[in-house]
Design a protein around this motif. Structure first.
Motif, PDB file in Angstrom:
ATOM      1  N   ARG A 184       0.764  -1.256   0.056  1.00 42.40           N
ATOM      2  CA  ARG A 184      -0.042   0.021   0.113  1.00 42.40           C
ATOM      3  C   ARG A 184       0.702   1.259   0.242  1.00 42.40           C
ATOM      4  N   ARG A 185       2.120   1.317   0.668  1.00 44.68           N
ATOM      5  CA  ARG A 185       2.953   2.384   0.908  1.00 44.68           C
ATOM      6  C   ARG A 185       3.561   2.782  -0.392  1.00 44.68           C
ATOM      7  N   TYR A 186       4.032   1.599  -1.284  1.00 39.63           N
ATOM      8  CA  TYR A 186       4.736   1.483  -2.657  1.00 39.63           C
ATOM      9  C   TYR A 186       3.622   2.365  -3.467  1.00 39.63           C
ATOM     10  N   LEU A 187       2.226   1.922  -3.497  1.00 33.91           N
ATOM     11  CA  LEU A 187       1.469   2.343  -4.488  1.00 33.91           C
ATOM     12  C   LEU A 187       1.016   3.756  -4.318  1.00 33.91           C
ATOM     13  N   ARG A 188       0.631   4.120  -2.920  1.00 31.50           N
ATOM     14  CA  ARG A 188       0.878   5.528  -2.530  1.00 31.50           C
ATOM     15  C   ARG A 188       1.852   6.396  -3.222  1.00 31.50           C
ATOM     16  N   ALA A 216       8.942   5.715  -2.536  1.00 32.45           N
ATOM     17  CA  ALA A 216       8.707   4.266  -3.529  1.00 32.45           C
ATOM     18  C   ALA A 216       9.788   3.426  -3.199  1.00 32.45           C
ATOM     19  N   LEU A 217      10.897   3.973  -3.144  1.00 28.84           N
ATOM     20  CA  LEU A 217      12.283   3.468  -3.405  1.00 28.84           C
ATOM     21  C   LEU A 217      12.559   2.708  -1.941  1.00 28.84           C
ATOM     22  N   ALA A 218      11.896   3.094  -0.842  1.00 33.00           N
ATOM     23  CA  ALA A 218      12.127   2.706   0.364  1.00 33.00           C
ATOM     24  C   ALA A 218      11.524   1.403   0.533  1.00 33.00           C
ATOM     25  N   ALA A 219      10.450   1.179  -0.354  1.00 36.26           N
ATOM     26  CA  ALA A 219       9.666  -0.127  -0.362  1.00 36.26           C
ATOM     27  C   ALA A 219      10.304  -1.358  -0.458  1.00 36.26           C
ATOM     28  N   PHE A 220      11.607  -1.211  -1.164  1.00 37.96           N
ATOM     29  CA  PHE A 220      12.256  -2.265  -1.983  1.00 37.96           C
ATOM     30  C   PHE A 220      13.297  -2.797  -1.169  1.00 37.96           C
TER      31      PHE A 220
END
Length: 115
Positions: free
Chosen positions: A15-19, A29-33
């Motif tokens: 959900r965080r990446y999509l937002r 977005a990069l922090a989700a990987f």
């Protein structure tokens, strides 16, 4: 695919990446990987955070579009598919894309995006 996206409880990192992706927030977005993550999109593969950051920057600036979450499902432990409907100024103007996420340690280790 689930008709009601709320029927599947997506992990917070997805959900965080999509937002973040919708907001064109590359650092979030990069922090989700994971550091060794792999993204496959539009016939290209991006490995590691440097390549993924470049992909995120390009993906967020190349076209203007809106996204609508239309479906989501769990495909086993730490695997999820999200379907988003995109409308914008890219060739064709509309597309439904499947985002297939694989998670490792609470972060995205692989993301495959395809119609």
């Amino acid at each position: 695919m689930t008709e009601n996206p709320d029927a599947v409880e997506l992990p917070e990192v997805v959900r965080r990446y999509l937002r973040a992706h919708d907001a064109h927030d590359v650092p979030a977005a990069l922090a989700a990987f994971t550091p060794q993550a792999v993204v496959a999109d539009d016939g290209q593969t991006y490995e590691g955070t440097v390549a993924i950051a470049r992909w995120l920057e390009r993906a967020g600036s190349e076209y203007t579009y809106t996204t609508t979450l239309v479906g989501a499902e769990s495909e086993g432990l730490d695997r999820y598919t999200v379907v988003q409907h995109l409308e914008g100024d890219f060739p064709g103007g509309t597309v439904d894309l499947r985002y297939r996420f694989a998670l490792d340690g609470g972060l995205i280790s692989r993301l495959d995006i395809a119609p």
